[in-house]
Design a protein around this motif. Structure first.
Motif, short mmCIF file in Angstrom:
data_model
loop_
_atom_site.label_atom_id
_atom_site.label_comp_id
_atom_site.label_asym_id
_atom_site.label_seq_id
_atom_site.Cartn_x
_atom_site.Cartn_y
_atom_site.Cartn_z
N PHE A 18 0.83 -1.21 0.00
CA PHE A 18 0.00 0.00 0.00
C PHE A 18 0.86 1.25 0.00
O PHE A 18 0.65 2.18 -0.78
N LYS A 19 1.88 1.27 0.87
CA LYS A 19 2.77 2.43 0.94
C LYS A 19 3.54 2.61 -0.37
O LYS A 19 3.95 3.74 -0.71
N GLY A 20 3.72 1.53 -1.09
CA GLY A 20 4.42 1.60 -2.38
C GLY A 20 3.54 2.07 -3.51
O GLY A 20 4.00 2.23 -4.65
N GLY A 21 2.24 2.29 -3.23
CA GLY A 21 1.34 2.83 -4.23
C GLY A 21 0.47 1.82 -4.95
O GLY A 21 -0.13 2.14 -5.99
N ILE A 60 -8.55 8.79 2.38
CA ILE A 60 -7.97 9.78 1.46
C ILE A 60 -6.66 10.30 2.05
O ILE A 60 -5.64 10.41 1.33
N ILE A 61 -6.69 10.61 3.34
CA ILE A 61 -5.48 11.10 4.01
C ILE A 61 -4.38 10.04 3.97
O ILE A 61 -3.21 10.34 3.70
N LEU A 62 -4.76 8.79 4.24
CA LEU A 62 -3.78 7.71 4.22
C LEU A 62 -3.15 7.54 2.84
O LEU A 62 -1.93 7.36 2.71
N ARG A 66 0.75 8.26 2.09
CA ARG A 66 1.21 6.88 2.24
C ARG A 66 2.73 6.75 2.31
O ARG A 66 3.26 5.93 3.06
N SER A 67 3.45 7.55 1.55
CA SER A 67 4.91 7.43 1.52
C SER A 67 5.56 7.88 2.82
O SER A 67 6.72 7.55 3.09
N ARG A 68 4.81 8.63 3.63
CA ARG A 68 5.36 9.15 4.88
C ARG A 68 4.88 8.38 6.10
O ARG A 68 5.27 8.69 7.23
N LEU A 69 4.03 7.39 5.90
CA LEU A 69 3.48 6.62 7.02
C LEU A 69 4.52 5.67 7.59
O LEU A 69 5.39 5.17 6.87
#
Length: 203
Positions: A18-21, A60-62, A66-69
């Motif tokens: 998810f963080k990778g898009g 939406i915020i997540l 995502r790249s900063r989580l």
């Protein structure tokens, strides 16, 4: 990536994708936890539109950040904590003359009531219901809260500690005290009632 491959991933793997898009993973997480978050939100406010909007806004915020989580080993707990904070912030901002402490107390009362209703509903005998309600009523609000989070939401001691701001030993003490109180009531029921469903299987 097919759904079967996604569903076989661990939470850490899913979060990394998810963080990778990965949009498919993001969609999977959204649909998997939507009902959970909605039900949890309903214990905080009766405003269904606010709950739905808060879930949408949170995701939406997540996605946008995502790249900063940070990393997580439990997506459920990460979303629970983020959603709880988001809803309380929204309620605080939109409700005049109501402070955060009041909202948290109201949330706790509603959460405990839901826990009690579900627990009592599993009893078939009216007399057992009365005794069980009496046992639950004697638990402190904090005992009820940690019992709910531990056995109803399956959170770990460390997760409960982080969520409630209690220290680790206090959480364990509350759980122990609550279980002892419920065990004593159950033993009393067994003595006077021929058959009692063992709903306290966690004792």
């Amino acid at each position: 990536m097919v759904l079967r491959d996604i569903s076989n991933c661990t939470d850490q793997e899913l979060w990394k994708k998810f963080k990778g898009g990965c949009e498919q993973t993001f969609s999977y997480i959204f649909h998997k936890y939507y009902s959970f978050l909605y039900n949890y939100g309903s214990k905080l406010t009766s405003d269904k539109d606010l709950i739905k909007d808060s879930i949408q806004e949170l995701f939406i915020i997540l996605w946008e950040s995502r790249s900063r989580l940070g990393d997580t080993v439990s997506i459920k707990f990460y979303l629970l904590k983020s959603f709880r904070r988001h809803v309380i912030r929204t309620l605080t901002a939109t409700t005049k003359h109501v402070d955060k402490s009041y909202l948290l107390e109201n949330y706790q009362d509603e959460m405990v009531s839901s826990y009690e209703r579900d627990l009592i509903r599993s009893q078939s005998c009216l007399e057992q219901q009365v005794h069980l309600q009496d046992a639950l009523n004697k638990l402190s609000p904090r005992q009820k809260e940690v019992v709910y989070l531990k056995f109803y939401q399956n959170l770990s001691y460390h997760e409960i500690t982080e969520l409630t701001s209690l220290n680790y030993q206090s959480v364990r003490n509350y759980i122990h005290q609550a279980i002892q109180a419920l065990r004593r009531k159950r033993e009393a029921l067994i003595e006077y009632i021929p058959f009692v469903p063992l709903i306290f299987c966690f004792v």
